[in-house]
Design an enzyme around this catalytic site. Structure first.
Site, mmCIF file in Angstrom:
data_model
loop_
_atom_site.group_PDB
_atom_site.id
_atom_site.type_symbol
_atom_site.label_atom_id
_atom_site.label_comp_id
_atom_site.label_asym_id
_atom_site.label_seq_id
_atom_site.Cartn_x
_atom_site.Cartn_y
_atom_site.Cartn_z
ATOM 1 N N LYS A 24 9.685 14.246 2.041
ATOM 2 C CA LYS A 24 8.892 13.726 0.907
ATOM 3 C C LYS A 24 7.500 14.336 0.921
ATOM 4 C CE LYS A 24 6.491 9.602 1.038
ATOM 5 N NZ LYS A 24 5.105 9.723 0.617
ATOM 6 N N ASN A 25 6.832 14.329 2.084
ATOM 7 C CA ASN A 25 5.416 14.709 2.105
ATOM 8 C C ASN A 25 5.208 16.210 2.018
ATOM 9 O OD1 ASN A 25 4.769 12.074 2.031
ATOM 10 N ND2 ASN A 25 4.364 11.877 4.226
ATOM 11 N N ARG A 95 -0.358 8.723 -5.085
ATOM 12 C CA ARG A 95 -1.443 9.390 -4.362
ATOM 13 C C ARG A 95 -1.360 10.890 -4.428
ATOM 14 N NH1 ARG A 95 -4.864 7.099 -2.291
ATOM 15 N NH2 ARG A 95 -5.929 8.711 -1.148
ATOM 16 N N CYS A 119 -4.990 1.935 -1.305
ATOM 17 C CA CYS A 119 -3.735 1.182 -1.393
ATOM 18 C C CYS A 119 -3.741 0.181 -0.246
ATOM 19 C CB CYS A 119 -2.546 2.117 -1.324
ATOM 20 S SG CYS A 119 -2.423 2.871 0.268
ATOM 21 N N ARG A 124 -8.432 4.857 1.785
ATOM 22 C CA ARG A 124 -7.927 6.217 1.521
ATOM 23 C C ARG A 124 -8.872 7.011 0.623
ATOM 24 N NH1 ARG A 124 -1.508 6.041 1.039
ATOM 25 N NH2 ARG A 124 -1.725 8.122 1.942
ATOM 26 N N PRO A 125 -10.092 7.217 1.089
ATOM 27 C CA PRO A 125 -11.070 8.004 0.324
ATOM 28 C C PRO A 125 -10.650 9.472 0.226
ATOM 29 C CG PRO A 125 -11.877 7.614 2.538
ATOM 30 C CD PRO A 125 -10.609 6.821 2.408
ATOM 31 N N ILE A 126 -11.316 10.226 -0.651
ATOM 32 C CA ILE A 126 -11.002 11.660 -0.756
ATOM 33 C C ILE A 126 -12.256 12.509 -0.537
ATOM 34 C CG2 ILE A 126 -9.032 11.312 -2.320
ATOM 35 C CD1 ILE A 126 -10.991 12.347 -4.568
ATOM 36 N N ASP A 127 -13.209 11.965 0.197
ATOM 37 C CA ASP A 127 -14.468 12.687 0.409
ATOM 38 C C ASP A 127 -14.257 14.061 1.043
ATOM 39 O OD1 ASP A 127 -13.734 10.805 2.578
ATOM 40 O OD2 ASP A 127 -15.336 11.848 3.631
ATOM 41 N N GLN A 128 -13.299 14.184 1.935
ATOM 42 C CA GLN A 128 -13.059 15.486 2.587
ATOM 43 C C GLN A 128 -12.427 16.491 1.633
ATOM 44 O OE1 GLN A 128 -14.187 16.082 5.869
ATOM 45 N NE2 GLN A 128 -15.176 14.155 5.280
ATOM 46 N N ASP A 313 3.224 6.918 10.176
ATOM 47 C CA ASP A 313 4.274 6.496 9.238
ATOM 48 C C ASP A 313 5.468 5.868 9.947
ATOM 49 O OD1 ASP A 313 3.847 9.224 6.853
ATOM 50 O OD2 ASP A 313 2.684 7.426 7.268
ATOM 51 N N ILE A 335 -5.013 5.574 12.659
ATOM 52 C CA ILE A 335 -5.186 6.426 11.476
ATOM 53 C C ILE A 335 -5.665 5.631 10.265
ATOM 54 C CG2 ILE A 335 -4.062 8.052 9.906
ATOM 55 C CD1 ILE A 335 -4.172 9.088 12.794
ATOM 56 N N ARG A 406 10.474 4.982 -3.310
ATOM 57 C CA ARG A 406 9.516 6.083 -3.441
ATOM 58 C C ARG A 406 9.786 7.187 -2.427
ATOM 59 N NH1 ARG A 406 4.069 4.994 -1.998
ATOM 60 N NH2 ARG A 406 4.074 7.235 -2.227
HETATM 61 C C1 EPZ Z 1 -0.626 11.652 4.209
HETATM 62 O O1 EPZ Z 1 -1.543 10.784 3.550
HETATM 63 C C2 EPZ Z 1 0.737 11.051 3.959
HETATM 64 N N1 EPZ Z 1 1.000 11.030 2.532
HETATM 65 C C3 EPZ Z 1 0.816 9.634 4.532
HETATM 66 O O2 EPZ Z 1 2.151 9.199 4.388
HETATM 67 C C4 EPZ Z 1 0.498 9.692 6.021
HETATM 68 O O3 EPZ Z 1 0.461 8.363 6.527
HETATM 69 C C5 EPZ Z 1 -0.853 10.370 6.241
HETATM 70 O O4 EPZ Z 1 -0.863 11.675 5.618
HETATM 71 C C6 EPZ Z 1 -1.157 10.562 7.720
HETATM 72 O O5 EPZ Z 1 -0.153 11.339 8.307
HETATM 73 C C7 EPZ Z 1 1.378 12.193 1.943
HETATM 74 O O6 EPZ Z 1 1.489 13.223 2.578
HETATM 75 C C8 EPZ Z 1 1.664 12.113 0.467
HETATM 76 P P1 EPZ Z 1 -4.854 11.550 5.569
HETATM 77 P P2 EPZ Z 1 -3.089 11.260 3.378
HETATM 78 O O7 EPZ Z 1 -5.764 12.183 4.597
HETATM 79 O O8 EPZ Z 1 -3.138 12.725 3.244
HETATM 80 C C9 EPZ Z 1 -8.994 9.353 6.187
HETATM 81 C C10 EPZ Z 1 3.870 7.869 3.632
HETATM 82 O O9 EPZ Z 1 4.246 6.747 3.970
HETATM 83 N N2 EPZ Z 1 -9.508 10.245 5.129
HETATM 84 O O10 EPZ Z 1 -4.280 12.369 6.683
HETATM 85 O O11 EPZ Z 1 -3.704 10.427 2.336
HETATM 86 C C11 EPZ Z 1 -7.971 8.362 5.651
HETATM 87 O O12 EPZ Z 1 -8.620 7.236 5.091
HETATM 88 C C12 EPZ Z 1 2.405 8.131 3.468
HETATM 89 O O13 EPZ Z 1 4.626 8.866 3.445
HETATM 90 C C13 EPZ Z 1 -10.875 10.235 4.854
HETATM 91 O O14 EPZ Z 1 -11.644 9.488 5.462
HETATM 92 O O15 EPZ Z 1 -3.659 10.841 4.813
HETATM 93 C C14 EPZ Z 1 -7.168 8.027 6.875
HETATM 94 O O16 EPZ Z 1 -7.868 7.029 7.605
HETATM 95 C C15 EPZ Z 1 1.565 6.897 3.747
HETATM 96 N N3 EPZ Z 1 -11.348 11.072 3.895
HETATM 97 C C16 EPZ Z 1 -7.176 9.334 7.678
HETATM 98 O O17 EPZ Z 1 -8.252 10.118 7.129
HETATM 99 C C17 EPZ Z 1 -10.522 11.930 3.195
HETATM 100 O O18 EPZ Z 1 -11.022 12.688 2.338
HETATM 101 C C18 EPZ Z 1 -5.899 10.144 7.545
HETATM 102 O O19 EPZ Z 1 -5.606 10.248 6.164
HETATM 103 C C19 EPZ Z 1 -9.147 11.924 3.496
HETATM 104 C C20 EPZ Z 1 -8.658 11.072 4.472
#
Ligand code: EPZ
Length: 427
Positions: A24-25, A95, A119, A124-128, A313, A335, A406
């Protein structure tokens, strides 16, 4: 609105063979990434899940021609893409639509995108993501009122970018934008998940130059244009882990085919530590993992970490498994800040779980969970409740299964094929 739930008659050990679907991812990143080509891409091994269907609709809204008829193959022709404003309900409903930020910015140097809020598992911010786009020269504004992000760039110029947080989404999104930027980009402190590597491999098939995916540093040399290609995505690491855990939780004996064993090392290690046998094999066509369990799990300690650590996950399904451990297990979620919503549902089944600082769970094993009416709150919480229902004595009704749809392809069919008594009900 139709209400659907899974009725599970627990206590049946899973036995037999199951084949894993596409990841999926990986799929939810590669489908948006295909628009970088401006030509036709043919993707194979896509899972039939709600998120893939939703992305098809989103691309069609942008004017892309998407043909997803036969089997697991999707043809994406983005020559007809005219609209760089993705603002529909479908976009803000999932997302991963945020990958259109990097893809549309990379190809058209402009994009307007509706964003999902946080969620249930965290803000789940997108600042990075935005830090990376700005580093490449884009002017980015986030309209927090309307949850819309706008990005525009005269030119995208390669840069050296250090992520403050290891982020799968930010790593992939910035990779998409950088592969058509002028000059070289170096991404540091990146995510190394299998699906990050799969996206990089797909980009290279389109003629990009992305090196080092799967390590701490990714080097990208920008290309003025990319071309169409054919690509088959990897098997789903998290679906594989879910079936491994379900086999162990039901004291089963399951052969899981179409897997990549190296992706599963953290889960295999933890299951073996709890007393399961995990056998790796190759039937001449596919790698497989066989998971056999004949006793209550020994209590173990699990800490979620970025890959190659134990995946967040699978934290929720693992907790369901450890509810029947012969002792006290601990689970530390590092995480996401709020990924224990399944705990209250497991407690309804008799689980003895105490939480500390909302990131550490102490699971005091009991001989067996008992069936109950329980409610999924997110995709992997749903998977956790399915595992709990399969292992429990009596009947369990898992509600809100749209979350599960999903991310798991034909889950009830696959489980029934392994001897589970699971029925999809509706009223
Ligand atoms: C991906 O989410 C996956 N989703 C998630 O799977 C998975 O849990 C996650 O990676 C971690 O492996 C998809 O790939 C669609 P992250 P993502 O950015 O990319 C923080 C599932 O069940 N962060 O690696 O959103 C964030 O808040 C889903 O399949 C920032 O602070 O995860 C988190 O604490 C659920 N700023 C940590 O980083 C940012 O700009 C890791 O998040 C981005 C993230």
């Amino acid at each position: 609105m139709l209400k659907e739930w899974y009725e599970i008659k627990g206590g049946h050990r899973l036995e037999g063979t199951v084949t894993i679907s596409g990841a999926k991812n990986a799929a939810v990143a590669i489908i948006p990434a295909a628009v970088l080509a401006g030509e036709t891409c043919v993707l194979e091994n896509l899972p039939h899940i709600q998120d893939v269907q939703c992305l098809k609709e989103i691309l069609e809204e942008l004017g892309v021609t998407v043909d997803y008829t036969d089997g697991d193959c999707m043809r994406i022709d983005s020559r007809t893409l005219t609209n760089t404003k993705a603002l529909s309900e479908a976009v803000s409903s999932m997302r991963a639509s945020y990958y259109l930020l990097g893809a549309l910015l990379g190809r058209f140097h402009e994009v307007e995108l509706a964003l999902p809020g946080g969620c249930v598992i965290g803000a789940r911010p997108i600042d990075q993501h935005l830090k990376g786009m700005r580093a490449l020269g884009a002017h980015v504004e986030l309209d927090c009122e309307r949850n819309i992000v706008r990005a525009k760039a005269e030119r995208l110029i390669g840069a050296e970018i250090y992520f403050d947080v290891v982020s799968v989404g930010a790593t992939i999104n910035v990779m998409l934008a950088a592969c058509m930027a002028e000059g070289n980009t170096v991404l540091c402190n990146v995510a190394k998940e299998p699906h990050v590597v799969d996206v990089a491999n797909f980009l290279n098939m389109m003629g990009a130059s992305v090196k080092g995916a799967g390590t701490d540093m990714i080097r990208i040399s920008g290309r003025p244009r990319l071309h169409g290609c054919g690509y088959a995505i990897i098997p789903d690491q998290i679906e594989t882990g879910t079936f491994m855990i379900a086999s162990a939780a039901t004291m089963g004996d399951v052969i899981i085919k179409n897997v990549i064993p190296t992706h599963m090392e953290a889960i295999s290690a933890k299951l073996m530590e709890s007393g399961a046998r995990v056998i790796e094999g190759d039937d001449g066509r596919d790698f497989y993992l066989r998971v056999i369990m004949n006793e209550r799990p020994r209590p173990i300690n699990v800490k979620t970490l970025p890959y190659p650590g134990f995946p967040t996950d699978l934290q929720q399904p693992m907790m369901a498994y450890l509810c029947a451990a012969a002792g006290v297990a601990t689970i530390n979620e590092t995480i996401f800040e709020n990924r224990f919503n399944h705990v209250k549902e497991l407690r309804r089944m008799g689980a003895s779980i105490s939480l500390k600082d909302n990131n550490t769970a102490k699971v005091k094993g009991i001989p067996a969970l008992r069936g109950a009416d329980i409610y999924a709150t997110d995709l992997r919480a749903g998977a956790s409740l399915i595992v709990a229902g399969l292992a429990a004595s009596g009947t369990t009704n898992v509600h809100n299964i749209h979350f599960i749809d999903r991310g798991y392809e034909y889950l009830d069919k696959k489980l029934t094929g392994l001897g589970a008594q699971i029925l999809r009900k509706e009223k």
